[in-house]
Design a protein around this motif. Structure first.
Motif, PDB file in Angstrom:
ATOM      1  N   UNK A 113       0.893  -1.171   0.000  1.00 12.96           N
ATOM      2  CA  UNK A 113       0.000   0.000   0.000  1.00 12.96           C
ATOM      3  C   UNK A 113       0.921   1.208   0.000  1.00 12.96           C
ATOM      4  N   UNK A 114       1.191   1.814  -1.168  1.00 18.91           N
ATOM      5  CA  UNK A 114       2.277   2.805  -1.263  1.00 18.91           C
ATOM      6  C   UNK A 114       2.042   4.093  -0.473  1.00 18.91           C
ATOM      7  N   UNK A 115       0.796   4.555  -0.362  1.00 18.79           N
ATOM      8  CA  UNK A 115       0.491   5.851   0.247  1.00 18.79           C
ATOM      9  C   UNK A 115       1.358   6.922  -0.421  1.00 18.79           C
ATOM     10  N   UNK A 116       1.357   6.914  -1.720  1.00 16.92           N
ATOM     11  CA  UNK A 116       2.282   7.718  -2.504  1.00 16.92           C
ATOM     12  C   UNK A 116       1.974   9.207  -2.421  1.00 16.92           C
ATOM     13  N   UNK A 117       0.705   9.572  -2.293  1.00 14.99           N
ATOM     14  CA  UNK A 117       0.333  10.977  -2.365  1.00 14.99           C
ATOM     15  C   UNK A 117       0.738  11.776  -1.132  1.00 14.99           C
ATOM     16  N   UNK A 118       1.136  11.116  -0.042  1.00 17.67           N
ATOM     17  CA  UNK A 118       1.517  11.842   1.166  1.00 17.67           C
ATOM     18  C   UNK A 118       2.944  12.364   1.116  1.00 17.67           C
ATOM     19  N   UNK A 145      -3.443   0.971  -4.245  1.00 16.33           N
ATOM     20  CA  UNK A 145      -3.516   2.436  -4.185  1.00 16.33           C
ATOM     21  C   UNK A 145      -4.803   2.855  -3.479  1.00 16.33           C
ATOM     22  N   UNK A 146      -4.815   4.082  -2.961  1.00 14.60           N
ATOM     23  CA  UNK A 146      -5.997   4.559  -2.245  1.00 14.60           C
ATOM     24  C   UNK A 146      -6.996   5.236  -3.172  1.00 14.60           C
ATOM     25  N   UNK A 147      -6.606   5.527  -4.403  1.00 12.96           N
ATOM     26  CA  UNK A 147      -7.530   6.176  -5.335  1.00 12.96           C
ATOM     27  C   UNK A 147      -7.014   6.010  -6.759  1.00 12.96           C
ATOM     28  N   UNK A 148      -7.888   6.247  -7.717  1.00 11.17           N
ATOM     29  CA  UNK A 148      -7.470   6.242  -9.120  1.00 11.17           C
ATOM     30  C   UNK A 148      -6.453   7.352  -9.357  1.00 11.17           C
ATOM     31  N   UNK A 149      -6.636   8.483  -8.657  1.00  9.12           N
ATOM     32  CA  UNK A 149      -5.700   9.602  -8.775  1.00  9.12           C
ATOM     33  C   UNK A 149      -4.292   9.180  -8.369  1.00  9.12           C
ATOM     34  N   UNK A 150      -4.185   8.477  -7.232  1.00 12.45           N
ATOM     35  CA  UNK A 150      -2.874   8.022  -6.776  1.00 12.45           C
ATOM     36  C   UNK A 150      -2.268   7.036  -7.773  1.00 12.45           C
ATOM     37  N   UNK A 151      -3.080   6.141  -8.310  1.00  8.78           N
ATOM     38  CA  UNK A 151      -2.595   5.172  -9.291  1.00  8.78           C
ATOM     39  C   UNK A 151      -2.019   5.880 -10.510  1.00  8.78           C
ATOM     40  N   UNK A 156       2.492   8.111 -13.751  1.00 11.69           N
ATOM     41  CA  UNK A 156       3.099   9.307 -14.341  1.00 11.69           C
ATOM     42  C   UNK A 156       4.542   9.475 -13.882  1.00 11.69           C
ATOM     43  N   UNK A 157       4.848   9.001 -12.672  1.00  9.56           N
ATOM     44  CA  UNK A 157       6.210   9.067 -12.140  1.00  9.56           C
ATOM     45  C   UNK A 157       7.018   7.814 -12.460  1.00  9.56           C
ATOM     46  N   UNK A 158       6.594   7.094 -13.495  1.00 15.80           N
ATOM     47  CA  UNK A 158       7.330   5.942 -14.057  1.00 15.80           C
ATOM     48  C   UNK A 158       7.403   4.751 -13.109  1.00 15.80           C
ATOM     49  N   UNK A 159       6.347   4.562 -12.302  1.00 15.09           N
ATOM     50  CA  UNK A 159       6.224   3.343 -11.504  1.00 15.09           C
ATOM     51  C   UNK A 159       5.503   2.295 -12.340  1.00 15.09           C
ATOM     52  N   UNK A 160       6.082   1.117 -12.399  1.00 15.82           N
ATOM     53  CA  UNK A 160       5.481   0.008 -13.151  1.00 15.82           C
ATOM     54  C   UNK A 160       4.530  -0.736 -12.216  1.00 15.82           C
ATOM     55  N   UNK A 161       3.233  -0.570 -12.433  1.00 15.23           N
ATOM     56  CA  UNK A 161       2.218  -1.167 -11.566  1.00 15.23           C
ATOM     57  C   UNK A 161       1.679  -2.435 -12.218  1.00 15.23           C
ATOM     58  N   UNK A 162       1.826  -3.559 -11.520  1.00 14.18           N
ATOM     59  CA  UNK A 162       1.269  -4.809 -12.031  1.00 14.18           C
ATOM     60  C   UNK A 162      -0.151  -4.983 -11.535  1.00 14.18           C
ATOM     61  N   UNK A 163      -0.432  -6.084 -10.861  1.00 19.63           N
ATOM     62  CA  UNK A 163      -1.759  -6.326 -10.313  1.00 19.63           C
ATOM     63  C   UNK A 163      -2.040  -5.298  -9.223  1.00 19.63           C
ATOM     64  N   UNK A 164      -3.237  -4.694  -9.262  1.00 19.07           N
ATOM     65  CA  UNK A 164      -3.566  -3.668  -8.284  1.00 19.07           C
ATOM     66  C   UNK A 164      -5.062  -3.653  -8.005  1.00 19.07           C
ATOM     67  N   UNK A 165      -5.407  -3.175  -6.817  1.00 16.49           N
ATOM     68  CA  UNK A 165      -6.801  -2.977  -6.417  1.00 16.49           C
ATOM     69  C   UNK A 165      -6.886  -1.671  -5.662  1.00 16.49           C
ATOM     70  N   UNK A 166      -7.803  -0.791  -6.065  1.00 14.41           N
ATOM     71  CA  UNK A 166      -7.979   0.480  -5.375  1.00 14.41           C
ATOM     72  C   UNK A 166      -8.860   0.263  -4.147  1.00 14.41           C
ATOM     73  N   UNK A 167      -8.325   0.607  -2.971  1.00 18.09           N
ATOM     74  CA  UNK A 167      -9.082   0.541  -1.713  1.00 18.09           C
ATOM     75  C   UNK A 167      -8.990   1.918  -1.074  1.00 18.09           C
ATOM     76  N   UNK A 168     -10.069   2.702  -1.069  1.00 23.71           N
ATOM     77  CA  UNK A 168     -10.007   4.082  -0.553  1.00 23.71           C
ATOM     78  C   UNK A 168      -9.668   4.130   0.921  1.00 23.71           C
TER      79      UNK A 168
END
Length: 227
Positions: A113-118, A145-151, A156-168
């Motif tokens: 769970x990256x919590x990338x936006x923080x 990811x916590x949102x489609x925005x975070x995904x 956009x920052x060149x992270x290669x995302x494989x299998x994922x599920x958005x859980x707010x």
């Protein structure tokens, strides 16, 4: 299953990540998984080892700028034997890096769970992304990811995302689809019936949007809006 969760903070510390990780642990325990939480000793007077429930053990470690030296001693501990899944919350914490390495050595899935936006964008953050951050997320068995925005930010920052599920994170927005009586709130704060109220919930820090909120209120008031 035996699941190890690595996070920077856990209850009784307060905050969004604590709530997310606490609810996650409860969810897994309710489904009869064995859960081990590895986190920082926050507040300082919390127990280093706490058996909250028969299948929920919390281990807390002293930190130095997110670094947990005590975790290194855990590599050969019986607590980390026979782990089936590693789940890390916040990819930029030392616990996540430790969990990533542990999952690789044990040959078990690593859920991130990256919590990338923080994370504010600065040279330390960009350096971490380049050296190990992207690799942690790319090699994860599943990304939450916590949102489609975070995904989209990750991609956009060149992270290669494989299998994922958005859980707010946070509050269930459907709670606000209903009308509530707020006359007591207006009375306590002397808010006129025709005045609009903007509610901000979060710490006063840039990643939470507090300053965007203030700028928006200022812009509305400069246009004559009674906010």
């Amino acid at each position: 299953m035996r699941i190890a969760i690595f996070c920077h903070k856990f209850w009784p510390a307060v905050g969004g990540l604590c709530t997310y990780t606490g609810r996650l642990a409860e969810y897994l325990v309710d489904r009869r998984h064995d859960v081990l939480v590895f986190t920082a000793k926050s507040p300082p007077d919390t127990a280093a080892r706490e058996q909250i429930a028969p299948n929920l053990l919390v281990r807390r470690f002293e930190t130095a700028y997110y670094f947990m030296p005590g975790l290194l001693k855990m590599a050969a501990s019986s607590d980390l034997r026979n782990i089936d899944v590693v789940h890390s919350v916040g990819y930029y914490f030392f616990g996540t890096l430790f969990g990533h390495v542990l999952a690789g050595r044990r040959g078990v899935p690593h859920i991130s769970t990256p919590v990338y936006t923080l994370n504010p964008s600065n040279w330390q953050r960009r350096s971490f992304d380049r050296l190990i951050g992207r690799r942690i997320v790319q090699n994860a068995g599943h990304v939450i990811p916590q949102s489609e925005h975070e995904l989209q930010l990750l991609r956009a920052d060149r992270f290669d995302i494989g299998a994922s599920t958005i859980v707010p994170f946070g509050v269930d927005a459907t709670l606000f689809d209903q009308d509530y009586d707020v006359e007591d709130l207006r009375a306590r704060h002397a808010i006129a019936p025709d005045e609009k109220v903007l509610l901000f919930v979060g710490k006063i820090m840039s990643p939470k949007g507090a300053f965007d909120c203030l700028e928006m209120v200022s812009a509305l008031r400069s246009r004559g809006r009674q906010v």
